[in-house]
Motif scaffolding. Sequence first.
Motif, short mmCIF file in Angstrom:
data_model
loop_
_atom_site.label_atom_id
_atom_site.label_comp_id
_atom_site.label_asym_id
_atom_site.label_seq_id
_atom_site.Cartn_x
_atom_site.Cartn_y
_atom_site.Cartn_z
N PHE A 46 1.66 -4.57 -9.09
CA PHE A 46 0.69 -3.54 -8.74
C PHE A 46 -0.08 -3.10 -9.98
N SER A 50 -2.04 -4.20 -4.82
CA SER A 50 -0.58 -4.35 -4.73
C SER A 50 -0.26 -5.55 -3.87
N ALA A 65 -3.38 1.62 -8.30
CA ALA A 65 -2.80 1.03 -7.09
C ALA A 65 -2.70 2.05 -5.96
#
Length: 387
Positions: A176, A102, A96
Amino acid sequence: MWKRSPGSQDFNPAQYPKIIPFTGYSASDTKKMKTSLAIPVKKIAKSKLPEINFSNLAFGKVISDHMFVADYVNGEWTDLRIEPYASLQLDPANAALHYGQSIFEGMKAYKNEKGEILIFRGDANARRMNESAARMCMPEIPEEIFMEGLLQLVDLDRNWVPTGKGSSLYIRPFMFAMDNYIGVKPSDTYKFIIFTCPVGAYYSKPVNVKVETKWTRATEGGTGAAKTAGNYAASLYPALQAQKAGYDQLLWTDGKSHSKIEESGTMNVMFDINGTLVTAPTHTGTILKGITRDSVLQLAKDWGKPVEERFLTVSELVEAIENGTLKEAFGTGTAATIAHIAKINIEGKDYTMPSKGPEAFSHKVLAELDGIKYGEIEDPHHWIVKI
């Protein structure tokens, strides 16, 4: 289905049967919360609640005691739990951080005079989050996990919900990537978290905005309709320049011609022109499908107010201002609810919006939404879930 990982603390397979097919939380009967998932809870040793000054809440800076967490591993959501809010430990190779997988949501809970907690349209947030997940190559979060995690977390931290108009508990679900891998591909593992913040008003006064005709927030085929972190990161620089020039937010225009108004930085935007409510459509994939936007449009239709979901051109906006047919302009969003626009800068010229009396549509719809959210008036569309 979901499962809790064997070997996790307090794991008892008998507690976690297969999920009964989920029928949704529309709150049509607004009964007390009934839980169907047994979510283990680890309570904080000492609450931070006594330290909080609820009469002076900066938006998003005070975090409640607990958070809901779930992990996506081997193709399923597992290890659902509520635990004390705490920092996360991430590997430097976390996907992420490098490739931006995300997404997040935002919603609010309110406290009525009876002390009941009311959550506004959480099911709509769950659906929109899954639309964002699909666009970002991320797994959907089952609605029953989203809603049960949310309801049980808010119930546990119910004393964090402020009282009084203008105050609420802001709820932030987000997901995420969790793979530790330097390579451009969708992650195989993910983390889903919900935490909450007691908040006051996002905007304390009407806002001044600037029409942006150089920088682009979103283009067709992009991620504009997804509530993904990268969209906001890309908007920070032009928004900062506007703030330095004395404006609170931008009014973004389309990425092709910069001739059509799309939305603002933190909210959808609406214009009352000659008695008709005009707002940008969402079918292009460049506009966030705002839940407050949808609620305002529904109420307008309920009241017989003409609505046009179409793009308003910058030249049309200038013409409406100059000939007096623009009655008002305002933003709609979870954080702001209704944000009245006081001034619009277009190509270097400031235009002051007409003064609005209590009869203005924006004031009427704000009062209606507040009445529903705080349980003071009827909820005809079953938008509220009570805890």
